[in-house]
Design an enzyme around this catalytic site. Structure first.
Site, PDB file in Angstrom:
ATOM      1  CG  ASN A 246      -0.181  -0.146   2.507  1.00 58.00           C
ATOM      2  OD1 ASN A 246       0.604   0.729   2.849  1.00 58.00           O
ATOM      3  ND2 ASN A 246      -0.374  -1.255   3.223  1.00 58.00           N
TER       4      ASN A 246
ATOM      5  CG  ASP B  21      -6.733  -5.410   6.471  1.00 64.88           C
ATOM      6  OD1 ASP B  21      -6.201  -5.482   7.594  1.00 64.88           O
ATOM      7  OD2 ASP B  21      -7.297  -4.375   6.053  1.00 64.88           O
TER       8      ASP B  21
ATOM      9  CG  PHE C 127      -2.265   5.322  13.502  1.00 68.04           C
ATOM     10  CD1 PHE C 127      -1.576   5.122  14.693  1.00 68.04           C
ATOM     11  CD2 PHE C 127      -2.162   6.545  12.858  1.00 68.04           C
ATOM     12  CE1 PHE C 127      -0.796   6.139  15.233  1.00 68.04           C
ATOM     13  CE2 PHE C 127      -1.388   7.563  13.392  1.00 68.04           C
ATOM     14  CZ  PHE C 127      -0.696   7.358  14.575  1.00 68.04           C
TER      15      PHE C 127
ATOM     16  CE  LYS D 212     -10.834   0.620  11.038  1.00 66.27           C
ATOM     17  NZ  LYS D 212      -9.957   1.469  10.217  1.00 66.27           N
TER      18      LYS D 212
HETATM   19  N1  CTP Z   1      -3.553  -3.747  12.069  1.00 68.48           N
HETATM   20  C1  CTP Z   1      -2.868  -4.817  12.576  1.00 68.48           C
HETATM   21  N2  CTP Z   1      -2.833  -5.998  11.905  1.00 68.48           N
HETATM   22  C2  CTP Z   1      -3.466  -6.146  10.738  1.00 68.48           C
HETATM   23  C3  CTP Z   1      -4.174  -5.058  10.204  1.00 68.48           C
HETATM   24  C4  CTP Z   1      -4.192  -3.885  10.898  1.00 68.48           C
HETATM   25  O1  CTP Z   1      -2.281  -4.686  13.651  1.00 68.48           O
HETATM   26  N3  CTP Z   1      -3.413  -7.288  10.100  1.00 68.48           N
HETATM   27  C5  CTP Z   1      -3.580  -2.495  12.840  1.00 68.48           C
HETATM   28  C6  CTP Z   1      -2.957  -1.323  12.139  1.00 68.48           C
HETATM   29  O2  CTP Z   1      -1.574  -1.198  12.452  1.00 68.48           O
HETATM   30  C7  CTP Z   1      -3.762  -0.168  12.675  1.00 68.48           C
HETATM   31  C8  CTP Z   1      -5.128  -0.763  12.884  1.00 68.48           C
HETATM   32  O3  CTP Z   1      -4.915  -2.159  13.044  1.00 68.48           O
HETATM   33  O4  CTP Z   1      -3.291   0.273  13.919  1.00 68.48           O
HETATM   34  C9  CTP Z   1      -6.033  -0.554  11.728  1.00 68.48           C
HETATM   35  O5  CTP Z   1      -7.150  -1.336  11.898  1.00 68.48           O
HETATM   36  P1  CTP Z   1      -7.833  -2.138  10.699  1.00 68.48           P
HETATM   37  O6  CTP Z   1      -9.107  -2.676  11.201  1.00 68.48           O
HETATM   38  O7  CTP Z   1      -6.946  -3.109  10.077  1.00 68.48           O
HETATM   39  O8  CTP Z   1      -8.018  -0.975   9.757  1.00 68.48           O
HETATM   40  P2  CTP Z   1      -8.303  -1.099   8.275  1.00 68.48           P
HETATM   41  O9  CTP Z   1      -7.476  -2.123   7.616  1.00 68.48           O
HETATM   42  O10 CTP Z   1      -8.216   0.278   7.752  1.00 68.48           O
HETATM   43  O11 CTP Z   1      -9.808  -1.614   8.406  1.00 68.48           O
HETATM   44  P3  CTP Z   1     -10.815  -1.859   7.226  1.00 68.48           P
HETATM   45  O12 CTP Z   1     -10.029  -2.605   6.234  1.00 68.48           O
HETATM   46  O13 CTP Z   1     -11.867  -2.645   7.908  1.00 68.48           O
HETATM   47  O14 CTP Z   1     -11.229  -0.506   6.812  1.00 68.48           O
END
Ligand code: CTP
Length: 398
Positions: free
Chosen positions: A209, A278, A323, A337
């Site tokens: 990303n 993700d 974040f 979240k």
């Molecule tokens: N995070 C994490 N591990 C992951 C994904 C995200 O620790 N596999 C952490 C990021 O570092 C950040 C937070 O979770 O602090 C973001 O939350 P997340 O739910 O993953 O946000 P998005 O990916 O933006 O959610 P969505 O895809 O549902 O919009």
């Protein structure tokens, strides 16, 4: 952060003295009052007029110079100082300081200063490695002085080795840490994650990303300036490793998970600024995937939610901050979240707001906890980091 502070720069006889002119200029541009003290030998390498022009203050060379305001009472200058840096520090001056010899303007003033003294030794490798010099540096450390390890490289004498004075940017950071920030995070262990992750598709391609790591690196740097013991777990970014921080480099979400969970038990505070993928490809090709005429679909599987895991496995009293970057319904999604991951704070920003998001030097964030929402104005990422750490500190004090 340094605006209005007074810094004394001591310059001794070494070819590296020219770098101290850049340092003086950097400090003046930040609104620092800079006073330069030179040994007589330093004046053979750089003219005092250079420093006078840069700082607007008389450059002090000799205690018997009667022609300036501090001539009778050198102690006056020592009292004004927030920090003293001797850069370059020659073996001779280090020896004098270690043994309490005060026989010129520089050494007398240093002796009269109660503030922190930072030494940046610069000399030939053999001189630097000489046990007498090393003993003298140990004595200086014992008296509470900070000694900056010289860089390794090509030296003016033609040798290559340890003894080079670090670049002015590095010296500036030592001054910033000492005089620009309170040491209010001393004794706290903070882990910060930063940057994107890379999820391999095959040996050639990956999914990632737009995260540049700037926000997480700013948090790690500022936490260290404020005295914390900082570990930074970073995905692949194009940023220099921060000073005063232990940096662990990782690539994938899996590696980040392992690096964070292996260290999480020792941390008082964890700030997860990384943009962790993700999803990752369900299988990683061992050979390059060749194109065909048709379209291609790649099956993706979920990665581990690192913050989710931390929320479930937290140590007593540990503070967890995540974040949340959104393009719509920022507050609602971020609150969700916060609850779902069982964390204490979430820093929300909207990618579509001017001045927020990836790659910028500024950010516009809202700090959300279970019982508060604090909207911060647009700020430099360093300032956001500072405010964030202040809010965390308020919530972790006994
Ligand atoms: N995070 C994490 N591990 C992951 C994904 C995200 O620790 N596999 C952490 C990021 O570092 C950040 C937070 O979770 O602090 C973001 O939350 P997340 O739910 O993953 O946000 P998005 O990916 O933006 O959610 P969505 O895809 O549902 O919009």
């Amino acid at each position: 952060m340094l605006k209005g502070k007074t810094v004394l720069l001591g310059v001794t006889g070494s070819i590296a003295a020219y770098k101290t002119a850049s340092l003086a200029s950097m400090l003046v541009k930040k609104g620092v009052k800079v006073h330069v003290l030179m040994t007589k030998n330093a004046a053979h390498f750089i003219n005092p007029i250079t420093f006078e022009s840069l700082t607007g203050n008389k450059c002090l060379v000799d205690t018997f110079d009667r022609n300036f305001e501090f001539s009778v009472e050198h102690v006056a200058l020592a009292k004004q100082a927030d920090v003293v840096m001797i850069a370059p520090a020659s073996a001779n001056v280090i020896g004098k300081i270690a043994h309490g010899i005060a026989d010129d303007m520089l050494t007398t003033t240093v002796m009269a200063c109660r503030c922190k003294k930072i030494l940046a030794p610069a000399m030939n490798t053999n001189m630097y490695e000489n046990p007498i010099l090393q003993d003298n540096l140990d004595i200086c450390r014992r008296y509470g002085m900070e000694v900056i390890t010289p860089a390794w490289g090509y030296l003016a004498c033609g040798d290559t080795g340890a003894g080079k004075m670090p670049e002015p940017e590095v010296l500036y950071e030592y001054i910033l840490r000492e005089a620009g920030y309170p040491g209010d995070l001393a004794g706290r262990r903070i882990l910060v994650t930063a940057g994107p992750t890379r999820e391999s598709i095959d040996p050639v391609r990956y999914i990632t990303n737009h995260s540049t790591g700037k926000m997480g690196y700013a948090i790690a740097r500022v936490a260290a300036y404020r005295g914390a013991d900082v570990t930074l777990v970073s995905g692949p970014v194009d940023l220099p490793r921060p000073l005063f921080v232990e940096t662990v480099l990782v690539e994938s979400a899996r590696e980040m998970f392992e690096a964070v969970t292996a260290r999480s038990g020792e941390q008082d505070i964890i700030v997860k600024a990384a943009a962790v993928a993700d999803y990752r490809p369900a299988t990683v090709g061992t050979e390059k995937i060749k194109k065909s005429d048709g379209d291609l679909s790649i099956a993706l599987e979920r990665t581990d939610d690192i913050l989710g895991w931390l929320g479930q496995n937290r140590r007593d009293g540990q503070f967890l901050c995540g974040f949340s970057m959104e393009t719509q319904n920022m507050l609602e999604n971020s609150r969700a979240k916060l609850a779902k991951k069982h964390i204490d704070m979430i820093v929300a920003n909207n990618l579509k707001v001017e001045g927020a998001g990836f790659g910028t030097d500024t950010n516009v964030v809202t700090l959300i906890t279970r019982d508060s929402e604090t909207e911060l104005p647009i700020m430099a990422k360093e300032e956001v980091a500072d405010c964030l750490l202040t809010e965390i500190l308020k919530r972790t004090k006994a």
